[in-house]
Design an enzyme around this catalytic site. Structure first.
Site, PDB file in Angstrom:
ATOM      1  N   ASP A 155       5.900 -15.135  17.144  1.00 17.01           N
ATOM      2  CA  ASP A 155       7.010 -16.045  17.426  1.00 17.01           C
ATOM      3  C   ASP A 155       6.560 -17.497  17.281  1.00 17.01           C
ATOM      4  O   ASP A 155       5.396 -17.829  17.530  1.00 17.01           O
ATOM      5  CB  ASP A 155       7.547 -15.821  18.842  1.00 17.01           C
ATOM      6  CG  ASP A 155       8.246 -14.480  18.988  1.00 17.01           C
ATOM      7  OD1 ASP A 155       8.906 -14.054  18.029  1.00 17.01           O
ATOM      8  OD2 ASP A 155       8.111 -13.862  20.060  1.00 17.01           O
ATOM      9  N   ASP A 169       8.441  -7.707  13.971  1.00 17.11           N
ATOM     10  CA  ASP A 169       8.283  -9.091  14.432  1.00 17.11           C
ATOM     11  C   ASP A 169       7.069  -9.193  15.349  1.00 17.11           C
ATOM     12  O   ASP A 169       7.145  -8.968  16.558  1.00 17.11           O
ATOM     13  CB  ASP A 169       9.548  -9.530  15.159  1.00 17.11           C
ATOM     14  CG  ASP A 169       9.637 -11.038  15.301  1.00 17.11           C
ATOM     15  OD1 ASP A 169       8.627 -11.703  15.015  1.00 17.11           O
ATOM     16  OD2 ASP A 169      10.697 -11.539  15.690  1.00 17.11           O
ATOM     17  N   SER A 223       0.855  -1.184   0.000  1.00 21.61           N
ATOM     18  CA  SER A 223       0.000   0.000   0.000  1.00 21.61           C
ATOM     19  C   SER A 223       0.888   1.229   0.000  1.00 21.61           C
ATOM     20  O   SER A 223       2.076   1.155   0.321  1.00 21.61           O
ATOM     21  CB  SER A 223      -0.912   0.021   1.231  1.00 21.61           C
ATOM     22  OG  SER A 223      -1.715  -1.139   1.287  1.00 21.61           O
ATOM     23  N   ASP A 263      15.867  14.222   7.620  1.00 24.89           N
ATOM     24  CA  ASP A 263      14.912  14.232   8.731  1.00 24.89           C
ATOM     25  C   ASP A 263      14.532  12.842   9.224  1.00 24.89           C
ATOM     26  O   ASP A 263      13.622  12.695  10.050  1.00 24.89           O
ATOM     27  CB  ASP A 263      13.628  14.956   8.299  1.00 24.89           C
ATOM     28  CG  ASP A 263      13.882  16.394   7.886  1.00 24.89           C
ATOM     29  OD1 ASP A 263      14.791  17.019   8.451  1.00 24.89           O
ATOM     30  OD2 ASP A 263      13.166  16.883   6.984  1.00 24.89           O
TER      31      ASP A 263
END
Length: 661
Positions: A230, A227, A154, A408
């Site tokens: 797990d 992440d 997107s 920036d």
């Protein structure tokens, strides 16, 4: 109220009234797809869609989404939001009663609060990677990287008013979703007398706007990849298959028998028994490759739909940020702009605080409670920027540390490495960074031109390095020299009339399907032999499959809806992205990429907004709005929209109440 394009503008005294109306209007347009979502929440997809649906039902049982909803719904959601859920379900159940011939499975009705919350949990767990993890556990490839579809991304862009020629803030909302199905966009305008006036996109079964604008603020989501999940491999007892070793002692897996009811041969529904398991680490699978548990915050924090509701109703940045600080959305970059001189970006995610002694980036041995986590990083620990000096913010599913001008940008070293945020660019981010840097002051037309750009950067950043294609010696291969030159002279644009884009599209999909069904092989460079083979295949295909040669992209790739076909622009990972798949031996059909697009100008008064949805407002073939936006979409044109009730009333084509049409 239905406008010229059939988009529903839903008005009511209360927010609950409006949600009831949304359920009814959306069901009028796409009841069948909404039912797929609700059937998934019930674990009943297999009863309608057979074996393929049964796989979804198994996933629901494995993750225990219904059990989670039953345990958490009343406690975690506010009474205010529970009222909205009940209103939505009332609308959906009333529609089913009034339209029994459109009901896919009568036994699925009435739908309940648990059903829809279960569906939300399932969807958000999938977006957090649970479905990919399960597939890889079954395949025995869990530690191999997940190759991302470069069209399944997107774009989001915000420009500060100090950088525009009109002093307005600009916002581009540009998600790249599947063009049809349970996660395809539906456009709606929701307006109550309780201060809710919002326009934007949602998925089937959604009861708020997921991203869009209200009278004061707007926001766009893109998928991000820190992440969020797990995987733990359990050390099983050598003799007792239900016991696993943790801290020197064996624990017992929770075991549950479930029944998948599967429709077979369009004739009968057969109950099939399966077992699911759970360890202290989470939902567990016992396979020939071992025992694995998955753990993700999206199965713990389930109030994302209520957070979206508060985002919908935010009147300024302070209220919007307070909604974001609820930390219920398990992921999504969010790019924001408002009418009060504020632009903002956050790479939002529900990220666990993990034990730094262990590396959670790969499958971890589930042998100690010290590896369990139960807390999450606070919102202020996430990468975010407010009004950068550059005057713009953007994300294209790339690194959150490259969200603005280079001078920036955020410093990735300031963030915990356990979060595992991306540090890399993609083709879209490289191209967009160049285009944004070129504009000292943005006109609205320049902003639109940037959003609709279809050009790849000079050096391509696909997972498989395909740049050697452009360095072949045409003289060395005279039998394909014309095709090599067509590729090398290509201006890297994915216009529908581009011959080079047609070649590249064929070659891209040829290499993708040949090397890895899930995507191009990661971190490898195309060999000269492979490049020659791909160009040979492309030339042979176009010479034998089309009457005229060479062939343009739009002759090869089409936007198709029913009997209507139109030439279609776009390639994976251009800004105006498109992924297509074979329709037949010759033609490809657009499947994912550019879909619902919203362009916004925040100035005095109500925001000025233009939108387009890929096909139309209705998914019913008999509707005039089944395909009436295709022409706009393929020409990259937008239709004006309004939050002003008086304007909507004046221009409405149809005004009615539910069940009184």
């Amino acid at each position: 109220m239905r406008d010229t394009y059939g988009v529903p503008h839903i008005f009511g005294e209360t927010d609950a009234d409006v949600v009831y109306g949304l359920a009814w209007a959306h069901a009028e347009d796409d009841f069948e797809t909404i039912q797929q979502t609700l059937l998934a929440g019930k674990g009943m997809v297999g009863r309608v869609f057979g074996e393929k649906g049964a796989a979804v039902d198994f996933f629901v049982h494995l993750l225990d989404t219904r059990g989670i909803a039953e345990r958490k719904y009343m406690e975690d959601f506010s009474p205010e939001f529970q009222k909205l859920v009940r209103a939505y379900l009332a609308g959906m159940n009333d529609f089913a009663l009034a339209n029994p011939k459109r009901v896919l499975l009568p036994a699925a009705f009435p739908v309940t609060e648990i059903d829809i919350i279960s569906a939300y949990i399932l969807s958000l767990a999938q977006m957090s990677g649970a479905d990919e993890a399960v597939k890889k556990i079954i395949d025995g490839t869990i530690d191999k990287p997940i190759v991302k579809d470069p069209a399944a991304g997107s774009n989001a862009i915000a420009i500060h008013p100090t950088k525009t020629d009109t002093g307005e803030a600009f916002l581009a909302i540009n998600s790249h979703q599947p063009l049809t199905g349970p996660v395809a966009w539906y456009e709606a305008h929701l307006c109550s007398e309780e201060g809710w006036n919002v326009l934007g996109g949602l998925f089937p079964g959604g009861l708020t706007i997921f991203h869009g604008i209200n009278e004061h603020v707007g926001w766009a989501h893109t998928v991000n990849y820190p992440d969020k999940l797990d995987v733990f491999q359990l050390q099983m007892h050598p003799k007792n298959k239900l016991q696993y070793l943790v801290d020197g002692a064996y624990l017992e897996l929770e075991e549950k028998r479930v029944w998948l009811k599967v429709k077979l041969w369009e004739l009968i529904t057969v109950p099939i028994p399966k077992k699911v398991w759970k360890s202290i680490f989470g939902p567990t699978m016992l396979t020939e490759h071992g025992a694995f548990s998955i753990r993700t915050g999206s199965l713990e924090v389930i109030t994302a739909p209520e957070q979206w509701y508060h985002m919908n109703k935010a009147k300024n940045f302070t209220e919007f940020k307070a909604a974001m600080e609820r930390m219920a959305l398990p992921g999504f970059n969010t790019v924001y702009a408002d009418k009060y001189d504020t632009i903002y970006y956050v790479s939002n995610a529900l990220l666990p605080v993990r034990n730094p002694e262990f590396d959670y980036r790969k499958t971890l041995l589930g042998d100690s409670k010290r590896k369990l986590w139960n807390t999450y990083y606070p919102f202020n620990a996430l990468p975010q920027q407010l009004n950068p000096p550059s005057g713009y913010l953007f994300n294209t599913n790339h690194s959150p540390f490259k969200a603005t001008a280079e001078k920036d940008q955020l410093d990735p070293s300031a963030y915990d490495s356990q979060m595992n945020y991306l540090l890399t660019d993609n083709n879209r981010s490289v191209r967009l960074a160049i285009l944004l840097q070129e504009e000292e002051i943005f006109t609205y037309e320049a902003f639109k031109r940037i959003k609709f750009d279809k050009t790849l950067p000079d050096s391509l950043l696909y997972e498989l390095n395909v740049n050697p294609l452009f360095r072949l010696d045409a003289e060395k291969y005279p039998h394909i020299s014309q095709s090599i030159r067509a590729i090398q002279q290509w201006d890297r644009t994915a216009q529908a009339n581009s011959i080079g884009a047609a070649y590249f599209a064929y070659i891209y999909y040829f290499l993708r399907d040949r090397t890895n069904p899930e995507g191009l092989d990661p971190k490898r460079t195309l060999t000269e032999e492979e490049a020659v083979l791909a160009i040979e295949a492309a030339q042979d295909f176009f010479l034998t499959s089309f009457e005229q040669f060479p062939v343009s992209l739009g002759e090869y790739q089409k936007l198709i809806r029913g009997d209507k076909q139109m030439p279609l622009f776009g390639l994976p990972d251009v800004l105006a992205a498109m992924r297509s798949e074979p329709l037949d031996e010759n033609i490809r059909k657009g499947e994912q990429g550019e879909s619902y697009i919203m362009m916004v100008r925040f100035g005095e008064g109500l925001p000025q907004v233009e939108t387009v949805n890929v096909y139309g407002a209705s998914n019913r073939k008999e509707s005039q709005h089944y395909d009436d936006q295709m022409g706009l979409f393929t020409r990259q044109k937008l239709k004006p929209m309004s939050l002003d009730k008086s304007v909507v009333l004046k221009e409405a084509i149809q005004i009615y109440r539910p069940n009184q049409k």
